[in-house]
Write an enzyme that holds these catalytic residues in place. Sequence first.
Site, PDB file in Angstrom:
ATOM      1  N   GLY A  40       0.850  -1.190   0.000  1.00 44.33           N
ATOM      2  CA  GLY A  40       0.000   0.000   0.000  1.00 44.33           C
ATOM      3  C   GLY A  40       0.876   1.227   0.000  1.00 44.33           C
ATOM      4  O   GLY A  40       2.069   1.141   0.270  1.00 44.33           O
ATOM      5  N   HIS A  41       0.285   2.371  -0.291  1.00 42.87           N
ATOM      6  CA  HIS A  41       1.074   3.602  -0.366  1.00 42.87           C
ATOM      7  C   HIS A  41       1.536   4.038   1.002  1.00 42.87           C
ATOM      8  O   HIS A  41       1.003   3.598   2.011  1.00 42.87           O
ATOM      9  CB  HIS A  41       0.239   4.716  -0.981  1.00 42.87           C
ATOM     10  CG  HIS A  41      -0.089   4.469  -2.400  1.00 42.87           C
ATOM     11  ND1 HIS A  41       0.842   4.605  -3.389  1.00 42.87           N
ATOM     12  CD2 HIS A  41      -1.218   4.058  -2.986  1.00 42.87           C
ATOM     13  CE1 HIS A  41       0.288   4.297  -4.530  1.00 42.87           C
ATOM     14  NE2 HIS A  41      -0.964   3.951  -4.326  1.00 42.87           N
ATOM     15  N   THR A  42       2.494   4.985   1.004  1.00 43.58           N
ATOM     16  CA  THR A  42       2.882   5.640   2.238  1.00 43.58           C
ATOM     17  C   THR A  42       1.626   6.317   2.794  1.00 43.58           C
ATOM     18  O   THR A  42       0.928   7.002   2.055  1.00 43.58           O
ATOM     19  CB  THR A  42       3.965   6.701   1.941  1.00 43.58           C
ATOM     20  OG1 THR A  42       4.987   6.078   1.179  1.00 43.58           O
ATOM     21  CG2 THR A  42       4.534   7.286   3.207  1.00 43.58           C
ATOM     22  N   GLY A  43       1.343   6.076   4.076  1.00 46.27           N
ATOM     23  CA  GLY A  43       0.148   6.684   4.659  1.00 46.27           C
ATOM     24  C   GLY A  43      -1.129   5.892   4.445  1.00 46.27           C
ATOM     25  O   GLY A  43      -2.213   6.375   4.700  1.00 46.27           O
ATOM     26  N   SER A  44      -0.989   4.626   3.990  1.00 44.63           N
ATOM     27  CA  SER A  44      -2.185   3.820   3.754  1.00 44.63           C
ATOM     28  C   SER A  44      -2.643   3.100   5.017  1.00 44.63           C
ATOM     29  O   SER A  44      -3.669   2.441   5.024  1.00 44.63           O
ATOM     30  CB  SER A  44      -1.904   2.789   2.669  1.00 44.63           C
ATOM     31  OG  SER A  44      -0.859   1.935   3.083  1.00 44.63           O
ATOM     32  N   GLY A  45      -1.858   3.226   6.090  1.00 46.94           N
ATOM     33  CA  GLY A  45      -2.205   2.544   7.327  1.00 46.94           C
ATOM     34  C   GLY A  45      -1.358   1.315   7.590  1.00 46.94           C
ATOM     35  O   GLY A  45      -1.542   0.638   8.600  1.00 46.94           O
ATOM     36  N   LYS A  46      -0.392   1.041   6.699  1.00 50.77           N
ATOM     37  CA  LYS A  46       0.470  -0.130   6.875  1.00 50.77           C
ATOM     38  C   LYS A  46       1.201  -0.105   8.218  1.00 50.77           C
ATOM     39  O   LYS A  46       1.206  -1.094   8.948  1.00 50.77           O
ATOM     40  CB  LYS A  46       1.545  -0.160   5.774  1.00 50.77           C
ATOM     41  CG  LYS A  46       1.078  -0.611   4.434  1.00 50.77           C
ATOM     42  CD  LYS A  46       2.238  -0.531   3.453  1.00 50.77           C
ATOM     43  CE  LYS A  46       2.793   0.885   3.405  1.00 50.77           C
ATOM     44  NZ  LYS A  46       3.903   1.086   2.501  1.00 50.77           N
ATOM     45  N   SER A  47       1.832   1.043   8.507  1.00 50.63           N
ATOM     46  CA  SER A  47       2.620   1.137   9.736  1.00 50.63           C
ATOM     47  C   SER A  47       1.737   1.014  10.960  1.00 50.63           C
ATOM     48  O   SER A  47       2.130   0.429  11.967  1.00 50.63           O
ATOM     49  CB  SER A  47       3.379   2.451   9.796  1.00 50.63           C
ATOM     50  OG  SER A  47       4.136   2.614   8.643  1.00 50.63           O
ATOM     51  N   GLU A 171       9.844  -2.668   5.641  1.00 49.01           N
ATOM     52  CA  GLU A 171      10.774  -2.247   4.595  1.00 49.01           C
ATOM     53  C   GLU A 171      12.227  -2.511   4.971  1.00 49.01           C
ATOM     54  O   GLU A 171      13.030  -1.586   5.073  1.00 49.01           O
ATOM     55  CB  GLU A 171      10.584  -0.767   4.306  1.00 49.01           C
ATOM     56  CG  GLU A 171       9.199  -0.519   3.776  1.00 49.01           C
ATOM     57  CD  GLU A 171       9.119   0.752   2.990  1.00 49.01           C
ATOM     58  OE1 GLU A 171      10.032   0.975   2.193  1.00 49.01           O
ATOM     59  OE2 GLU A 171       8.159   1.482   3.186  1.00 49.01           O
TER      60      GLU A 171
END
Lengths: 288, 278, 264
Positions: A40-47, A171
Site C-alpha cells: 500500500g502507499h505511504t500513509g495507507s495505514g500499513k505502519s 521495509e
Amino acid sequence: MDITFDHVSFTYQAGTPFEGDGLKDVSATIKDGSYTAIIGHTGSGKSTLLQHLNALLKPTAGTVSIGDFQITSETSNKNLKPLRQKVGMVFQFAENQLFEQTVAKDIAFGPKNFGVPEDEALALAKRMVELVGLPQSVLEQSPFDLSGGQMRRVAIAGVLAMQPEVLVLDEPTAGLDPAGRAEMMAMFAKLHDTEHLTIVLVTHQMDDVADYADHVLVMAQGALIKQGTPREVFADTDWLRANSLGLPKTAAMAERLAQRGFHFDPLPLTAEELATQLLPQIGGGAHE
Amino acid sequence: MTPAIAVSHLNFHYPDADHPALQDVSFEVGAGEWVAIIGHNGSGKSTLAKNLNGLLAPDSGVVDIAGMTLAEETVWAIRAKVGIVFQNPDNQFVGATVADDVAFGLENRGIPRAEMLVRVQEALEAVEMSDFASREPARLSGGQKQRVAIAGIIAQRPDIIILDEATSMLDPAGRTEIIRLIQQLRATTQLTVLSITHDIDEAAKADRVILLNDGQIKTTGTPAEIFAYGPELLALGLDVPYPEKLKAALTARGVAMPQTYLDEEGLVAYLWTLHSTM
Amino acid sequence: MNKLLLGRYLPGDSWLHKLDPRTKLMASFYYIAIIFLANNWQSYLMMFVATMIMVAASKIRLGFFMRGVRPMLWLILFTVALQVFFTKGGAVYWSWGWLAITQYGLTNGAFIFMRFVLIIFVSTLLTLTTPPLALADAVESLLHPLRKIGVPVTELALVLQIALRFVPTLMDQTTKIMNAQRARGVDFGSGNLFQQMKAVVPLLIPLFVDSFGIAEDLATAMDARGYQGGDGRTKYRILQYHPRDVYAGGWMVILTLGLVFLRA
C-alpha cells in the site's frame, strides 16, 4: 501462532501528525507459518497495522488476537512482555536502534529484557550473528564501527535473539544497494524455511512480494482493500493500476506480451516462470 | 565547447581508511548531458560527488567545473554553479518552511530580496510546489522534500545538478516523481545532470553511464552498452534490468538470444518474431 | 510533550495573529511591566477587562488560557498564601501565634492572584497567536542592534531557527526508537527510579547518534549551498510593521494612562 484482526479500527489522537492515518474496520488473518506481505502507499495505514501486531498500539475498536492473547482497547499495558517476545519487530532503518558498546551486548539486550540469563543471551548472540550472515569477529566490535548494511544485520540479529515466532519486517531493505537487498531477502526466505518463522513483510517492492510471499494484504486509506495469494492480487492489473499500485516486473512484462498475442495461464510471477511459459510459444523445443 | 565537468586523475583517500576511496578517476561530462554514475554502496560514488564541489579536497588530480579549476579561491564560485541534492530528504532541509528553504542558498549569496522573491516563486513553480510555499517540512512527503531541495538548487541558477542518491530513500511513487521532474527540467533548461545512483531505472534515463567499482571507473557507455553486461552487473553489486533477466532465463532454456541489450519493447518485438517464425 | 516544546501555537487569522511578532513581544513585556502599577480594585478591574478584550480578539477559547494557568497553580497559591498570612494591617479576622489573616492580607492576596493570572493569560496569548519561528524572527530583529557590540545575532537566530525546524524530526525519531526498544522488551515509565533511568539509555544513545548524523548531513548541505556565516547574507523573510501595530501601541498607551488615573 495465528494473528487475527477482527473488525479492528484505530484512530490517532487529534492533533498528532498522524491524524487521519488510522485503521478502518480491518479483518484479516496472518496464518502461522505464512509469509505475508502488506502493500500500500505511504500513509495507507500499513505502519499502523504493523504496530498492532505486538500491541505497540491497541485498537480503538475490535480485537486483535495474537496466539492466546486478546488485545482490545481495554487491554492494560502491563503483561504485554510475553507477547512482545513472540512477535519480533524489525522497524525501518533498524540500525538506528543499536546502542550497546559491543555487537554481542546489543544482540543480547532483547533476550535479557525477557529474562534470559546473561551467559545464555550472549550464547544466543553468537548463534544469531551467524544466522544473519556476519562473521563471529564482529561480536566484540562496536556496532557503530560497522557498515550500514552490517549494522542493519546486527539489529535484525537482536530481534531474532528474542526467539520470536513471528518476524515482522518494515521495509527491511530500504536504502540498501541491489546486492545488499537481494542478500537480505534471501536471508529472510531462509529464516522462513529453516527456522519456521512466520514472516510479515511490509514493502513497496512488488518483485519481492511476487518472489517470496504466499499471502498479500493490500491497504489503502486505513482499510484492507484486497487480500489473497500474490497471483490472485497481481492478476487484476487494471485494478492495481486504478489504485496506482505497481506490478511485479514479470507480471508487467507478461501483460505486454499478452497484448501482442502471447498467452499465459496462470499469470507468471517470476522471470523463470515467464520463460518456462514462453518456451512452447516461441518454438523453444525446436532449437534444441 | 568547455565540458561542464572535467575530472582528471583524481585520487582520494579517507584518513582512517585502509583503501583509497577514489583511484585515478578521469571523466568528462558535456554541457547539457545527463550522466549516471552507478556502483554498489561503498564504491566511492558519493565521495566523488563531494570532490566535485570542494566538500572534500582530492589528494591529487584536477577537477574543472565549467572551465574553472577547483581550488580554494574558486570553491564558492564553483558551489554556485553546482547544486547537490543529497540522499536524506530531511537532513538537508534547512528552512522552517518550503519557501524559506528554497531561499536559503540565495540568502547565502546575498541576492537582493526583491530578486529572491521572484526566483523562489519561479523555482517552486518549476518543481510544482507553489501551493506548499508556507508548509513546514514535517508535513511533506519524502518526494516533496526532495522536490523542494531541487527547487533550492534551481533558484541559484546553477549549470550542474548532482543527484547524490537523491531517490534512494523514497518510495516508488516519490522516485518516479523525482525522475520525471529531472526529465522535465532537462527539456526546459540547459542543466547538466550527474546522477549518482544504484537504481537501474534511474540510470536507464541517462545519456551515458559511468560504472564505478571500488573507487575506479570500470567502464563507460550508453545505458544499452552497460546493460548488455547482463549478469556481470550482479557481481558488481548492481541490479540487472528486467529484460536482461528474462533473456538470461530464456538463454538457460536453450533459446538463442541476441547479445545486444534489448529494452522491454525490443524484447517483446524479438519474442514475437520468434513466435511468428515458429 | 510536542505541544509544550512548540509553544502551543494555534493557527488562526484573528487581528492578534496578524500583528507583527515584534509588536506582540514588546507589548507583552510592556503589559507585564505596567501591571505592577495596578494597586487597587479599580485599576485591577480595568486590567482584567482589557485582558479579556484581548483574549476575545484572539478568537481562542478561554479553556486554552486556563490550561496555561494549571501548571502554575501551586506556585500561585503558595505566593498568595504568603501574602495572606504575612501582610499586616487593617482589621484582623483570624490569628494564631505570629500568623494572622488581616484585611490588607486578603486584598493583597487577591491582587497577587489577579496579577499572576493576568500575566499568564497575556504570555499564553503571545505563544498561542505567534508561531515559534515568528518569535525567533522578532527576537533577532529586536536584538539586531547588539551586532554593533559583537553579538552574533544572525548566527544565533539561524541556530534557533534550525533547532525549531528539527524539533518535529527529533520527536518523530524519538517515537520510532522508543517503539523499537519497546519491541525488544523495554518498559518505559515503569519500575523504580533506577530502572526507569536505565530504560532511558537505549533511547538516548541512538538519539544522540542520530542527532550527530543529522548535524553532519545538515552542515554538508549548508556548505554545499554556499553558507559562509552571517556577513553578506540577505534575508528572505522580513518583518514589516503595519497600521495595526500602531493601534496596538495606542492600546498600550491607553492602558497606561488608565492605570495612572485609577491607581491609588
